[in-house]
Design a protein around this motif. Structure first.
Motif, PDB file in Angstrom:
ATOM      1  N   ALA A 156       0.842  -1.203   0.000  1.00  0.00           N
ATOM      2  CA  ALA A 156       0.000   0.000   0.000  1.00  0.00           C
ATOM      3  C   ALA A 156       0.873   1.248   0.000  1.00  0.00           C
ATOM      4  O   ALA A 156       1.812   1.347   0.795  1.00  0.00           O
ATOM      5  CB  ALA A 156      -0.873  -0.008   1.246  1.00  0.00           C
ATOM      6  N   TYR A 184      -3.260   4.526  -2.935  1.00  0.00           N
ATOM      7  CA  TYR A 184      -4.318   5.164  -2.136  1.00  0.00           C
ATOM      8  C   TYR A 184      -4.156   6.676  -2.210  1.00  0.00           C
ATOM      9  O   TYR A 184      -3.121   7.172  -2.635  1.00  0.00           O
ATOM     10  CB  TYR A 184      -4.213   4.716  -0.677  1.00  0.00           C
ATOM     11  N   ALA A 190      -4.886   3.850   3.421  1.00  0.00           N
ATOM     12  CA  ALA A 190      -4.046   2.650   3.228  1.00  0.00           C
ATOM     13  C   ALA A 190      -3.966   1.862   4.537  1.00  0.00           C
ATOM     14  O   ALA A 190      -4.075   0.632   4.549  1.00  0.00           O
ATOM     15  CB  ALA A 190      -2.642   3.057   2.775  1.00  0.00           C
ATOM     16  N   ASP A 193      -6.982  -0.244   5.314  1.00  0.00           N
ATOM     17  CA  ASP A 193      -6.990  -1.518   4.594  1.00  0.00           C
ATOM     18  C   ASP A 193      -5.966  -2.499   5.158  1.00  0.00           C
ATOM     19  O   ASP A 193      -6.160  -3.714   5.111  1.00  0.00           O
ATOM     20  CB  ASP A 193      -6.733  -1.282   3.097  1.00  0.00           C
ATOM     21  N   VAL A 199      -4.570  -5.407   2.374  1.00  0.00           N
ATOM     22  CA  VAL A 199      -3.256  -5.279   1.721  1.00  0.00           C
ATOM     23  C   VAL A 199      -2.220  -5.872   2.666  1.00  0.00           C
ATOM     24  O   VAL A 199      -2.469  -6.004   3.871  1.00  0.00           O
ATOM     25  CB  VAL A 199      -2.846  -3.817   1.407  1.00  0.00           C
TER      26      VAL A 199
END
Ligand code: ASP
Length: 331
Positions: A156, A184, A190, A193, A199
């Motif tokens: 990410a 992102y 990021a 996630d 990720v």
């Protein structure tokens, strides 16, 4: 004096007088503080902490506006083109004002010429972090895993030229393997996630990460500084974790558009100084792992010097790192 010359002189004097009067009252309305990434990321968090104190000390609200895109260069371009009256300022960083020129051939601003430096707000060590369920639990096994799954593990980052992108590019060139990049609008989203396990890993600035690492929602493999951070005393340095070649830190700093009047700039410099001298503000920044500049390190002149040296430093480093990535791709 000929009549039209007289008129020009009078008009010029009037403009000067208005300029000075306007500056003397500065700020008499809200200040827009552009953050070139999404809310909840490190640049946003630092801007909001510093901006909150500045609002109080300047007596007018300093309102953060998140203008994300293109690794931070969209927001910085917008802020650079705003009226240089002190009512639009921005939080730039090592990416937007150091690395980006090397990565965007058509970039619309020159970090060394198109800004009025106000001051350095915070140094931000970089960490390599993974989602909780990542199979490798330390830096050495992470490197081995990345090599074994070259180009397949998701990474990410906040766009080309952002700190997360730049520093992970460096990491990849050091270890000779890379991830599959997921972009992102900032490392705030990021990190969401990463916490959700969507990720696999990333390189990010510390202020974003401390609460999630402490509560065990993500794993910190190493911090890329010479010393451990007091905010995360259990996280080993990259040197301790066996990767001394990967040592890198970022910074976040306040700028205005170029040609801001000196008295307006001085007020902003003073307000930032006060914020960074305020105990409550310092504690909030330090608890999140920021490294606070001393008084000499946060002057506009020191910031200008830093930007100039960062632009020089990152150009060749990134060209070499990206060439290594390309060569690996060609194999
Ligand atoms: N500083 C960015 C943010 O606040 C991310 C980055 O530069 O990597 O989201």
């Amino acid at each position: 004096m000929k009549n039209y010359v007289k008129q020009v002189v009078i008009a010029a004097a009037a403009v000067l007088a208005t300029g000075t009067a306007a500056s003397a009252q500065y700020p008499d309305r809200q200040i827009t503080f552009i953050v070139p990434f999404a809310a909840g990321g490190p640049t946003d968090v630092i801007a909001r902490i510093v901006g909150e104190y500045m609002s109080r000390s300047m007596g007018k609200p300093v309102i953060v506006e998140n203008v994300a895109g293109a690794g931070g260069t969209t927001g910085i371009t917008r802020a650079a083109n705003a009226a240089p009256d002190g009512y639009t300022i921005m939080m730039g960083h090592m990416g937007t004002h150091g690395a980006a020129p090397a990565l965007y051939p058509n970039i619309k601003y020159d970090p060394t010429k198109d800004f009025t430096p106000i001051g350095l707000a915070a140094g931000t060590p970089i960490l390599v972090v993974t989602k909780k369920a990542f199979p490798a639990k330390d830096l050495k096994s992470f490197v081995a895993y990345l090599k074994a799954n070259d180009g397949k593990v998701t990474e990410a980052h906040a766009g080309v030229g952002s700190v997360s992108h730049t520093t992970c590019t460096l990491l990849h060139s050091v270890i000779g393997a890379k991830g599959a990049r997921v972009t992102y609008r900032g490392t705030g989203p990021a990190l969401n996630d990463l916490v959700a396990g969507q990720v696999d890993y990333g390189c990010d600035q510390i202020v974003n990460l401390v609460p999630q690492i402490v509560s065990g929602n993500i794993t910190a493999l190493a911090i890329a500084t010479a010393q451990r951070s007091p905010a995360l005393p259990d996280v080993p340095t990259t040197k301790e974790a066996g990767l001394p070649e990967f040592e890198v830190s970022a910074w976040n700093a306040m700028f205005g558009p170029k040609n801001m009047p000196k008295d307006v700039t001085d007020k902003l410099v003073g307000a930032l100084d006060k914020a960074l001298d305020d105990e409550g503000t310092r504690k909030r920044l330090l608890d999140l792992g920021s490294v606070l500049p001393d008084t000499a390190g946060r002057t506009p002149a020191a910031l200008q010097k830093l930007v100039e040296s960062e632009v020089k430093r990152w150009g060749p480093v990134l060209k070499a790192a990206m060439a290594t990535e390309k060569a690996a791709d060609a194999k």
